[in-house]
Scaffold this motif. Structure first.
Motif, PDB file in Angstrom:
ATOM      1  N   PRO A  66      19.108 -16.177  74.159  1.00 62.52           N
ATOM      2  CA  PRO A  66      19.234 -14.746  74.689  1.00 62.52           C
ATOM      3  C   PRO A  66      18.783 -14.888  76.453  1.00 62.52           C
ATOM      4  O   PRO A  66      17.313 -15.457  76.355  1.00 62.52           O
ATOM      5  CB  PRO A  66      18.593 -14.228  73.943  1.00 62.52           C
ATOM      6  N   ILE A  68      18.948 -11.797  79.808  1.00 71.14           N
ATOM      7  CA  ILE A  68      19.143 -10.332  80.600  1.00 71.14           C
ATOM      8  C   ILE A  68      19.248 -10.606  81.728  1.00 71.14           C
ATOM      9  O   ILE A  68      18.284 -11.315  83.002  1.00 71.14           O
ATOM     10  CB  ILE A  68      17.895  -8.948  79.615  1.00 71.14           C
ATOM     11  N   THR A  69      20.514  -9.871  82.160  1.00 67.57           N
ATOM     12  CA  THR A  69      20.232 -10.183  84.300  1.00 67.57           C
ATOM     13  C   THR A  69      21.155  -9.124  84.209  1.00 67.57           C
ATOM     14  O   THR A  69      21.744  -7.812  83.581  1.00 67.57           O
ATOM     15  CB  THR A  69      21.311 -11.435  84.353  1.00 67.57           C
ATOM     16  N   GLY A  73      23.839  -8.462  81.815  1.00 70.91           N
ATOM     17  CA  GLY A  73      23.538  -6.993  80.557  1.00 70.91           C
ATOM     18  C   GLY A  73      22.776  -8.511  79.776  1.00 70.91           C
ATOM     19  O   GLY A  73      22.189  -9.043  80.248  1.00 70.91           O
ATOM     20  N   ARG A  74      23.004  -8.023  78.530  1.00 67.82           N
ATOM     21  CA  ARG A  74      22.045  -8.676  77.265  1.00 67.82           C
ATOM     22  C   ARG A  74      23.836  -9.220  76.896  1.00 67.82           C
ATOM     23  O   ARG A  74      24.008  -8.709  76.700  1.00 67.82           O
ATOM     24  CB  ARG A  74      21.971  -7.617  76.237  1.00 67.82           C
ATOM     25  N   PHE A  75      23.573 -11.071  77.029  1.00 70.80           N
ATOM     26  CA  PHE A  75      24.132 -11.567  76.704  1.00 70.80           C
ATOM     27  C   PHE A  75      23.967 -13.228  76.499  1.00 70.80           C
ATOM     28  O   PHE A  75      21.860 -13.325  76.041  1.00 70.80           O
ATOM     29  CB  PHE A  75      25.305 -11.638  78.193  1.00 70.80           C
ATOM     30  N   ASN A 107      23.414  -9.084  66.827  1.00 71.62           N
ATOM     31  CA  ASN A 107      21.652  -9.190  67.876  1.00 71.62           C
ATOM     32  C   ASN A 107      22.122  -7.949  69.375  1.00 71.62           C
ATOM     33  O   ASN A 107      20.421  -8.481  69.523  1.00 71.62           O
ATOM     34  CB  ASN A 107      21.086 -10.576  67.798  1.00 71.62           C
ATOM     35  N   SER A 108      22.668  -7.914  69.150  1.00 75.05           N
ATOM     36  CA  SER A 108      23.295  -5.883  70.333  1.00 75.05           C
ATOM     37  C   SER A 108      23.421  -7.541  72.001  1.00 75.05           C
ATOM     38  O   SER A 108      22.396  -6.419  72.494  1.00 75.05           O
ATOM     39  CB  SER A 108      21.903  -5.579  70.222  1.00 75.05           C
ATOM     40  N   TYR A 109      23.957  -7.981  71.934  1.00 75.59           N
ATOM     41  CA  TYR A 109      24.157  -8.663  73.151  1.00 75.59           C
ATOM     42  C   TYR A 109      25.817  -8.353  73.247  1.00 75.59           C
ATOM     43  O   TYR A 109      26.557  -8.336  72.232  1.00 75.59           O
ATOM     44  CB  TYR A 109      23.911 -10.190  72.624  1.00 75.59           C
ATOM     45  N   GLU A 110      25.704  -8.216  74.577  1.00 77.08           N
ATOM     46  CA  GLU A 110      26.955  -8.073  75.131  1.00 77.08           C
ATOM     47  C   GLU A 110      28.360  -9.189  75.381  1.00 77.08           C
ATOM     48  O   GLU A 110      29.524  -8.555  74.973  1.00 77.08           O
ATOM     49  CB  GLU A 110      26.835  -6.961  76.410  1.00 77.08           C
TER      50      GLU A 110
END
Length: 144
Positions: A66, A68-69, A73-75, A107-110
Motif C-alpha cells: 500500500p 500514498i502519493t 492518492g491511496r493506492f 482496505n479503502s484504496y482507490e
C-alpha cells in the motif's frame, strides 16, 4: 478438478517455496538476497507476498504494498507478479491481480498501479487488454 487457493506467504519456508517462481521474474536475485529483501520490505514497506497454488503447487506469485502519493492518492503498488513459465495463459495472473483489486477495495484504496519492463510486450498486452489497465506514464530510473 483443479483446486486453486491464494495464500499469504509469511513464514520463512513459505517465502522460500515461492523463490523458484519469483526467480523467473527477478533473475538477478539469489535466494539469500531475495529473503533479505522480502523481510526488509515486509518490515519497512508493508510488503505482502501471496501465492496462487494449483493442487498444492505454487503456480504464480504476487507482491504488493500500500502507498500514498499526491499523484495516485491511496493506492496499491504491485511490485512483483509472475506466473510459472510452464503455466502461463492459464488465468493465474488474472486471478492474483483480481485478488489484489478486491484487497485494495476492502482496505479503502482507490487504485492499483504497477510498472512493467519495456521488453515485456506480452505482459503489457495482458495488463491493457485483459485487465483494462491504462498506460499513464513512463518509469525512469538512475542507478547510484
Amino acid at each position: 478438478m483443479n483446486e486453486l487457493t491464494i495464500k499469504r506467504l509469511q513464514s520463512r519456508d513459505e517465502i522460500v517455496e515461492a523463490y523458484p517462481i519469483m526467480k523467473q521474474l527477478r533473475t538477478h536475485l539469489d535466494e539469500v538476497t531475495y529473503l533479505e529483501l522480502v523481510y526488509e520490505a515486509q518490515e519497512k514497506d508493508c510488503y505482502q507476498l501471496f501465492a496462487l497454488k494449483s493442487e498444492g503447487e505454487i503456480v504464480a506469485v504476487i507482491g504488493f504494498k500500500p502507498m500514498i502519493t499526491l499523484y495516485y492518492g491511496r493506492f496499491i503498488w504491485v511490485c512483483d507478479l509472475v506466473t510459472d513459465t510452464t503455466k502461463r495463459s492459464s488465468g493465474y495472473g488474472e486471478k492474483l491481480l483480481i485478488y489484489v483489486h478486491e484487497w485494495a477495495k476492502e482496505n479503502s484504496y482507490e487504485s492499483v498501479a504497477l510498472s512493467s519492463g519495456l521488453q515485456r510486450v506480452d505482459a503489457h498486452r495482458f495488463y491493457e487488454e485483459k485487465m483494462d489497465y491504462d498506460k499513464v506514464s513512463y518509469v525512469f530510473k538512475k542507478s547510484l
